[in-house]
Design a protein around this motif. Structure first.
Motif, mmCIF file in Angstrom:
data_model
loop_
_atom_site.group_PDB
_atom_site.id
_atom_site.type_symbol
_atom_site.label_atom_id
_atom_site.label_comp_id
_atom_site.label_asym_id
_atom_site.label_seq_id
_atom_site.Cartn_x
_atom_site.Cartn_y
_atom_site.Cartn_z
ATOM 1 N N SER A 1 45.039 41.143 -82.179
ATOM 2 C CA SER A 1 44.034 39.934 -82.339
ATOM 3 C C SER A 1 44.859 38.724 -83.033
ATOM 4 C CB SER A 1 42.590 40.095 -82.823
ATOM 5 O OG SER A 1 42.746 40.789 -84.043
ATOM 6 N N PRO A 2 45.772 39.097 -84.117
ATOM 7 C CA PRO A 2 46.425 37.998 -84.955
ATOM 8 C C PRO A 2 47.320 37.410 -83.981
ATOM 9 C CG PRO A 2 46.234 40.058 -86.311
ATOM 10 C CD PRO A 2 45.773 40.574 -84.919
ATOM 11 N N ARG A 3 47.774 38.151 -82.885
ATOM 12 C CA ARG A 3 48.982 37.739 -82.077
ATOM 13 C C ARG A 3 48.469 36.880 -80.858
ATOM 14 N NH1 ARG A 3 52.078 41.703 -79.945
ATOM 15 N NH2 ARG A 3 50.785 43.123 -80.323
ATOM 16 N N THR A 4 46.991 36.999 -80.756
ATOM 17 C CA THR A 4 46.283 36.150 -79.389
ATOM 18 C C THR A 4 45.601 34.902 -79.659
ATOM 19 O OG1 THR A 4 45.924 38.654 -78.813
ATOM 20 C CG2 THR A 4 44.761 36.992 -77.705
ATOM 21 N N LYS A 5 45.916 34.029 -78.682
ATOM 22 C CA LYS A 5 45.092 32.901 -78.739
ATOM 23 C C LYS A 5 44.278 33.093 -77.407
ATOM 24 C CE LYS A 5 48.329 30.119 -80.939
ATOM 25 N NZ LYS A 5 49.260 28.828 -80.911
ATOM 26 N N LEU A 6 42.970 32.430 -77.687
ATOM 27 C CA LEU A 6 42.130 32.376 -76.631
ATOM 28 C C LEU A 6 41.834 31.072 -76.170
ATOM 29 C CD1 LEU A 6 40.137 34.270 -74.920
ATOM 30 C CD2 LEU A 6 38.465 33.724 -76.921
ATOM 31 N N ASN A 7 41.721 30.718 -74.964
ATOM 32 C CA ASN A 7 41.380 29.510 -74.253
ATOM 33 C C ASN A 7 40.228 29.484 -73.593
ATOM 34 O OD1 ASN A 7 43.793 27.651 -75.232
ATOM 35 N ND2 ASN A 7 44.920 29.226 -74.132
ATOM 36 N N ARG B 1 32.158 29.135 -69.286
ATOM 37 C CA ARG B 1 32.547 29.170 -67.663
ATOM 38 C C ARG B 1 33.868 30.164 -67.462
ATOM 39 N NH1 ARG B 1 28.143 29.281 -65.502
ATOM 40 N NH2 ARG B 1 26.812 27.215 -65.891
ATOM 41 N N GLY B 2 34.993 30.488 -68.389
ATOM 42 C CA GLY B 2 35.953 30.968 -67.990
ATOM 43 C C GLY B 2 36.662 31.170 -69.378
ATOM 44 N N GLY B 3 37.612 31.964 -69.467
ATOM 45 C CA GLY B 3 38.521 32.023 -70.625
ATOM 46 C C GLY B 3 40.030 32.769 -69.929
ATOM 47 N N GLU C 1 52.280 37.384 -72.960
ATOM 48 C CA GLU C 1 51.453 37.704 -71.853
ATOM 49 C C GLU C 1 50.374 37.231 -71.702
ATOM 50 O OE1 GLU C 1 49.679 42.120 -70.233
ATOM 51 O OE2 GLU C 1 50.529 41.909 -72.247
ATOM 52 N N ILE C 2 50.032 36.755 -70.350
ATOM 53 C CA ILE C 2 48.686 36.176 -70.107
ATOM 54 C C ILE C 2 47.856 37.356 -69.913
ATOM 55 C CG2 ILE C 2 47.438 34.963 -68.403
ATOM 56 C CD1 ILE C 2 50.117 33.150 -67.862
ATOM 57 N N VAL C 3 46.561 37.290 -70.626
ATOM 58 C CA VAL C 3 45.606 38.525 -70.629
ATOM 59 C C VAL C 3 44.133 37.831 -70.339
ATOM 60 C CG1 VAL C 3 47.110 39.840 -72.005
ATOM 61 C CG2 VAL C 3 45.294 38.356 -72.959
ATOM 62 N N GLN D 1 46.265 24.735 -68.871
ATOM 63 C CA GLN D 1 46.220 24.969 -70.343
ATOM 64 C C GLN D 1 47.307 25.760 -70.686
ATOM 65 O OE1 GLN D 1 42.322 25.863 -71.602
ATOM 66 N NE2 GLN D 1 41.553 23.928 -70.687
ATOM 67 N N VAL D 2 47.166 27.290 -70.372
ATOM 68 C CA VAL D 2 48.118 28.178 -71.126
ATOM 69 C C VAL D 2 49.734 27.788 -70.513
ATOM 70 C CG1 VAL D 2 49.099 30.511 -70.442
ATOM 71 C CG2 VAL D 2 46.349 30.030 -70.782
#
Length: 131
Positions: A2-8, A23-25, A58-60, A80-81
């Motif tokens: 989690s410290p290395r992850t960004k959520l959009n 609606r999505g992420g 990595e896109i996850v 966005q990513v």
């Protein structure tokens, strides 16, 4: 991780609204060295070779609400990513671990692949370079 992850996320209302609907992420998982494994490395046992000091991502977990226009939401999230990753000049390569069907959707949404590797009968690994 989690410290290395960004959520959009794409939301129907402001994230501060009490009745906000997601609606999505999509997440971006970063790795700055070989000891920081990407989730695809943990899931498959495949190790991605890195140069000293190379930062990869990595896109996850790309997901969208089936009640909404999922392809439009997914495209917006990937846009966005893409912007975030292009602005981080240290990221040299990006990976996606996806089922074959989703790999075709990524391609249809304009995700360029420098290399697509078949992992097994159902999954592929897509590599996207800065170029």
């Amino acid at each position: 991780m989690s410290p290395r992850t960004k959520l959009n996320m794409v939301t129907e209302k402001s994230p501060m609204a009490p009745d906000m609907k997601i609606r999505g992420g999509v997440g971006i998982l970063y790795s700055s060295n070989a000891d920081e494994l990407l989730s695809l490395e943990k899931a498959t046992g495949i190790r991605i070779p890195r140069k000293e000091g190379e930062k990869i991502a990595e896109i996850v977990r790309l997901t969208s609400d089936k009640e909404a226009d999922s392809e439009k939401i997914s495209s917006a999230l990937l846009s966005q990513v893409g912007s975030l990753l292009l602005n981080d000049k240290k990221v040299s390569r990006v990976f996606v671990y996806a089922p074959n069907l989703h790999a075709r959707l990524y391609k249809r949404m304009g995700v360029p692949s420098a290399n697509t590797t078949k992992v097994d009968d159902n999954y592929v690994m897509i590599e996207i370079t800065r170029q």
